[in-house]
Design a protein around this motif. Structure first.
Motif, PDB file in Angstrom:
ATOM      1  N   TYR A 123     -11.974 -11.074   6.180  1.00  0.00           N
ATOM      2  CA  TYR A 123     -12.528 -10.270   5.094  1.00  0.00           C
ATOM      3  C   TYR A 123     -12.738  -8.815   5.510  1.00  0.00           C
ATOM      4  O   TYR A 123     -13.158  -7.999   4.691  1.00  0.00           O
ATOM      5  CB  TYR A 123     -13.843 -10.851   4.615  1.00  0.00           C
ATOM      6  CG  TYR A 123     -13.743 -12.195   3.937  1.00  0.00           C
ATOM      7  CD1 TYR A 123     -14.701 -13.182   4.184  1.00  0.00           C
ATOM      8  CD2 TYR A 123     -12.714 -12.483   3.055  1.00  0.00           C
ATOM      9  CE1 TYR A 123     -14.626 -14.415   3.553  1.00  0.00           C
ATOM     10  CE2 TYR A 123     -12.635 -13.715   2.428  1.00  0.00           C
ATOM     11  CZ  TYR A 123     -13.594 -14.678   2.680  1.00  0.00           C
ATOM     12  OH  TYR A 123     -13.523 -15.897   2.062  1.00  0.00           O
TER      13      TYR A 123
ATOM     14  N   SER B  58      -5.409  -8.803  -0.025  1.00  0.00           N
ATOM     15  CA  SER B  58      -5.976  -8.652  -1.361  1.00  0.00           C
ATOM     16  C   SER B  58      -7.153  -7.699  -1.303  1.00  0.00           C
ATOM     17  O   SER B  58      -7.766  -7.483  -0.248  1.00  0.00           O
ATOM     18  CB  SER B  58      -6.407 -10.011  -1.919  1.00  0.00           C
ATOM     19  OG  SER B  58      -7.497 -10.541  -1.197  1.00  0.00           O
TER      20      SER B  58
ATOM     21  N   ASP C 221     -11.196  -7.196  -6.257  1.00  0.00           N
ATOM     22  CA  ASP C 221     -10.440  -7.909  -7.281  1.00  0.00           C
ATOM     23  C   ASP C 221     -10.889  -9.368  -7.300  1.00  0.00           C
ATOM     24  O   ASP C 221     -10.499 -10.159  -6.449  1.00  0.00           O
ATOM     25  CB  ASP C 221      -8.945  -7.800  -6.993  1.00  0.00           C
ATOM     26  CG  ASP C 221      -8.096  -8.493  -8.043  1.00  0.00           C
ATOM     27  OD1 ASP C 221      -6.857  -8.415  -7.934  1.00  0.00           O
ATOM     28  OD2 ASP C 221      -8.655  -9.137  -8.966  1.00  0.00           O
ATOM     29  N   ARG C 222     -11.668  -9.741  -8.285  1.00  0.00           N
ATOM     30  CA  ARG C 222     -12.216 -11.096  -8.355  1.00  0.00           C
ATOM     31  C   ARG C 222     -11.154 -12.150  -8.616  1.00  0.00           C
ATOM     32  O   ARG C 222     -11.393 -13.332  -8.416  1.00  0.00           O
ATOM     33  CB  ARG C 222     -13.283 -11.159  -9.443  1.00  0.00           C
ATOM     34  CG  ARG C 222     -14.541 -10.364  -9.136  1.00  0.00           C
ATOM     35  CD  ARG C 222     -15.432 -10.307 -10.361  1.00  0.00           C
ATOM     36  NE  ARG C 222     -15.649 -11.637 -10.926  1.00  0.00           N
ATOM     37  CZ  ARG C 222     -15.910 -11.862 -12.199  1.00  0.00           C
ATOM     38  NH1 ARG C 222     -15.960 -10.864 -13.056  1.00  0.00           N
ATOM     39  NH2 ARG C 222     -16.119 -13.077 -12.636  1.00  0.00           N
ATOM     40  N   SER C 223      -9.980 -11.715  -9.059  1.00  0.00           N
ATOM     41  CA  SER C 223      -8.952 -12.698  -9.404  1.00  0.00           C
ATOM     42  C   SER C 223      -8.239 -13.263  -8.190  1.00  0.00           C
ATOM     43  O   SER C 223      -7.461 -14.199  -8.323  1.00  0.00           O
ATOM     44  CB  SER C 223      -7.909 -12.076 -10.332  1.00  0.00           C
ATOM     45  OG  SER C 223      -7.033 -11.219  -9.613  1.00  0.00           O
ATOM     46  N   ASN C 224      -8.466 -12.730  -6.999  1.00  0.00           N
ATOM     47  CA  ASN C 224      -7.805 -13.202  -5.779  1.00  0.00           C
ATOM     48  C   ASN C 224      -6.314 -12.870  -5.719  1.00  0.00           C
ATOM     49  O   ASN C 224      -5.602 -13.444  -4.906  1.00  0.00           O
ATOM     50  CB  ASN C 224      -7.926 -14.730  -5.605  1.00  0.00           C
ATOM     51  CG  ASN C 224      -9.322 -15.186  -5.265  1.00  0.00           C
ATOM     52  OD1 ASN C 224     -10.275 -14.448  -5.454  1.00  0.00           O
ATOM     53  ND2 ASN C 224      -9.447 -16.408  -4.787  1.00  0.00           N
ATOM     54  N   GLU C 225      -5.828 -11.962  -6.562  1.00  0.00           N
ATOM     55  CA  GLU C 225      -4.403 -11.646  -6.500  1.00  0.00           C
ATOM     56  C   GLU C 225      -4.038 -11.153  -5.110  1.00  0.00           C
ATOM     57  O   GLU C 225      -4.705 -10.290  -4.549  1.00  0.00           O
ATOM     58  CB  GLU C 225      -4.018 -10.578  -7.522  1.00  0.00           C
ATOM     59  CG  GLU C 225      -2.551 -10.198  -7.453  1.00  0.00           C
ATOM     60  CD  GLU C 225      -2.162  -9.156  -8.461  1.00  0.00           C
ATOM     61  OE1 GLU C 225      -2.960  -8.885  -9.388  1.00  0.00           O
ATOM     62  OE2 GLU C 225      -1.065  -8.590  -8.325  1.00  0.00           O
ATOM     63  N   GLN C 226      -2.989 -11.710  -4.561  1.00  0.00           N
ATOM     64  CA  GLN C 226      -2.569 -11.356  -3.220  1.00  0.00           C
ATOM     65  C   GLN C 226      -1.172 -10.754  -3.219  1.00  0.00           C
ATOM     66  O   GLN C 226      -0.325 -11.123  -4.031  1.00  0.00           O
ATOM     67  CB  GLN C 226      -2.611 -12.586  -2.315  1.00  0.00           C
ATOM     68  CG  GLN C 226      -4.033 -13.106  -2.136  1.00  0.00           C
ATOM     69  CD  GLN C 226      -4.139 -14.250  -1.165  1.00  0.00           C
ATOM     70  OE1 GLN C 226      -3.187 -14.609  -0.491  1.00  0.00           O
ATOM     71  NE2 GLN C 226      -5.327 -14.831  -1.084  1.00  0.00           N
ATOM     72  N   PHE C 227      -0.946  -9.872  -2.252  1.00  0.00           N
ATOM     73  CA  PHE C 227       0.342  -9.235  -2.046  1.00  0.00           C
ATOM     74  C   PHE C 227       0.913  -9.763  -0.727  1.00  0.00           C
ATOM     75  O   PHE C 227       0.225  -9.758   0.288  1.00  0.00           O
ATOM     76  CB  PHE C 227       0.184  -7.715  -1.999  1.00  0.00           C
ATOM     77  CG  PHE C 227      -0.352  -7.146  -3.276  1.00  0.00           C
ATOM     78  CD1 PHE C 227      -1.704  -7.178  -3.548  1.00  0.00           C
ATOM     79  CD2 PHE C 227       0.504  -6.601  -4.213  1.00  0.00           C
ATOM     80  CE1 PHE C 227      -2.211  -6.664  -4.733  1.00  0.00           C
ATOM     81  CE2 PHE C 227       0.013  -6.067  -5.400  1.00  0.00           C
ATOM     82  CZ  PHE C 227      -1.358  -6.108  -5.663  1.00  0.00           C
TER      83      PHE C 227
ATOM     84  N   TYR D 133      -8.772 -18.953 -11.554  1.00  0.00           N
ATOM     85  CA  TYR D 133      -7.821 -17.867 -11.582  1.00  0.00           C
ATOM     86  C   TYR D 133      -6.480 -18.498 -11.215  1.00  0.00           C
ATOM     87  O   TYR D 133      -6.351 -19.147 -10.184  1.00  0.00           O
ATOM     88  CB  TYR D 133      -8.184 -16.791 -10.565  1.00  0.00           C
ATOM     89  CG  TYR D 133      -9.573 -16.224 -10.728  1.00  0.00           C
ATOM     90  CD1 TYR D 133     -10.332 -15.893  -9.622  1.00  0.00           C
ATOM     91  CD2 TYR D 133     -10.117 -16.022 -11.992  1.00  0.00           C
ATOM     92  CE1 TYR D 133     -11.611 -15.373  -9.763  1.00  0.00           C
ATOM     93  CE2 TYR D 133     -11.390 -15.504 -12.140  1.00  0.00           C
ATOM     94  CZ  TYR D 133     -12.137 -15.176 -11.030  1.00  0.00           C
ATOM     95  OH  TYR D 133     -13.394 -14.673 -11.166  1.00  0.00           O
TER      96      TYR D 133
ATOM     97  N   PHE E 112      -2.088 -18.390 -10.982  1.00  0.00           N
ATOM     98  CA  PHE E 112      -0.977 -17.499 -10.667  1.00  0.00           C
ATOM     99  C   PHE E 112       0.343 -18.269 -10.676  1.00  0.00           C
ATOM    100  O   PHE E 112       0.385 -19.454 -10.371  1.00  0.00           O
ATOM    101  CB  PHE E 112      -1.144 -16.897  -9.269  1.00  0.00           C
ATOM    102  CG  PHE E 112      -2.442 -16.186  -9.037  1.00  0.00           C
ATOM    103  CD1 PHE E 112      -3.588 -16.895  -8.711  1.00  0.00           C
ATOM    104  CD2 PHE E 112      -2.519 -14.813  -9.146  1.00  0.00           C
ATOM    105  CE1 PHE E 112      -4.793 -16.250  -8.496  1.00  0.00           C
ATOM    106  CE2 PHE E 112      -3.715 -14.157  -8.932  1.00  0.00           C
ATOM    107  CZ  PHE E 112      -4.856 -14.874  -8.603  1.00  0.00           C
TER     108      PHE E 112
ATOM    109  N   TYR F  58       4.023 -17.407  -8.769  1.00  0.00           N
ATOM    110  CA  TYR F  58       4.817 -16.555  -7.891  1.00  0.00           C
ATOM    111  C   TYR F  58       6.245 -17.084  -7.866  1.00  0.00           C
ATOM    112  O   TYR F  58       6.486 -18.285  -8.014  1.00  0.00           O
ATOM    113  CB  TYR F  58       4.273 -16.584  -6.463  1.00  0.00           C
ATOM    114  CG  TYR F  58       3.027 -15.756  -6.227  1.00  0.00           C
ATOM    115  CD1 TYR F  58       1.771 -16.280  -6.464  1.00  0.00           C
ATOM    116  CD2 TYR F  58       3.122 -14.454  -5.741  1.00  0.00           C
ATOM    117  CE1 TYR F  58       0.627 -15.528  -6.234  1.00  0.00           C
ATOM    118  CE2 TYR F  58       1.985 -13.692  -5.504  1.00  0.00           C
ATOM    119  CZ  TYR F  58       0.741 -14.234  -5.755  1.00  0.00           C
ATOM    120  OH  TYR F  58      -0.381 -13.482  -5.516  1.00  0.00           O
TER     121      TYR F  58
ATOM    122  N   PHE G 249      -6.627 -14.596 -15.579  1.00  0.00           N
ATOM    123  CA  PHE G 249      -7.952 -14.294 -15.034  1.00  0.00           C
ATOM    124  C   PHE G 249      -9.018 -14.680 -16.054  1.00  0.00           C
ATOM    125  O   PHE G 249      -9.985 -15.356 -15.745  1.00  0.00           O
ATOM    126  CB  PHE G 249      -8.010 -12.812 -14.686  1.00  0.00           C
ATOM    127  CG  PHE G 249      -9.337 -12.324 -14.180  1.00  0.00           C
ATOM    128  CD1 PHE G 249      -9.951 -11.225 -14.755  1.00  0.00           C
ATOM    129  CD2 PHE G 249      -9.973 -12.951 -13.129  1.00  0.00           C
ATOM    130  CE1 PHE G 249     -11.167 -10.774 -14.282  1.00  0.00           C
ATOM    131  CE2 PHE G 249     -11.186 -12.502 -12.648  1.00  0.00           C
ATOM    132  CZ  PHE G 249     -11.783 -11.408 -13.238  1.00  0.00           C
TER     133      PHE G 249
END
Lengths: 114, 112
Positions: free
Chosen positions: A50, A94, A98-104, B32, B34, B36, B51
């Protein structure tokens, strides 16, 4: 453009050797993750962080370690490589906000342990 | 425990046909969610995410997904598949550690 890079992209090593996989992100994200991808298993979480000096174990952490000395990098070390660790490894990051946890995701490292 | 199930390991559709990839999740609170996509030898690219709000989510490349709480599902759809859509598709749910929990993936093949 911000990105996340991994190196090397391909690695062949021998059983018992120490291996380090690099992950570098320029998103300035606090959260970083390592996953492994195996046929029939999807992606499974190895370790995550984190922020600087913070590391946590994931679902499949045995035999792996990570360290976080700065925001940009989270290297993954295999202390003594085993054939069972032959896999494709993905790093992701991430935004803590961003509460949605979207990751790159990075492009992955294909590791073969002989 | 949180989990994601993608019942179809491999699907083959003809180019121009419609597509639906199934995803079911297990999660106690509002998830949430997703989708991919992973092309061969590549990393994962986000197609879309849910979301909150409208349960029909539009994504990139003409994909959409519908969140159905009563069925614990988040199926991915595309009205007309192109040969370039051949790839592996992963459904994921946001985990409690800020991670993603992935399904095992569905490989899509497209027939000319």
């Amino acid at each position: 453009d911000a990105e996340i890079t991994q190196s090397p992209r391909h690695k062949i090593t021998e059983t018992g050797r120490q291996v380090t996989l690099a992950c570098h992100q320029t998103w300035n994200h606090n959260n970083m993750f390592w996953y492994r991808q195996d046929l029939g298993h999807g992606l499974r979480l190895i370790h995550y962080s984190y922020g600087v000096q913070d590391t946590n174990k994931g679902e499949v952490s045995d035999g792996y370690s990570v360290s976080r000395s700065n925001t940009e990098d989270l290297p993954l070390t295999l202390e003594s490589a085993a054939s069972s660790q032959t896999s494709v490894y993905f790093c992701a990051s991430s935004d803590r906000q961003d509460r949605s946890n979207e990751q790159f995701f990075g492009p992955g490292t294909r590791l073969t342990v002989l | 425990a949180q989990s994601v199930t993608q019942p179809d390991i491999h699907i083959t559709v003809s180019e121009g046909a419609s597509l639906e990839l199934r995803c079911n999740y297990s999660y106690g609170a509002t998830p949430y969610l997703f989708w991919y996509v992973q092309s061969p030898g590549q990393g994962l690219q986000l197609l879309l995410k849910y979301f909150s709000g409208d349960t029909l989510v539009q994504g990139i490349k003409g994909f959409e997904a519908e969140f159905k709480r009563s069925q614990s599902s988040f199926n991915l759809r595309k009205p007309s598949v192109h040969w370039s859509d051949a790839a592996e598709y992963f459904c994921a749910v946001g985990g409690s550690q800020g991670n993603l929990i992935f399904g095992k993936g569905t490989k899509l093949s497209v027939k000319p």
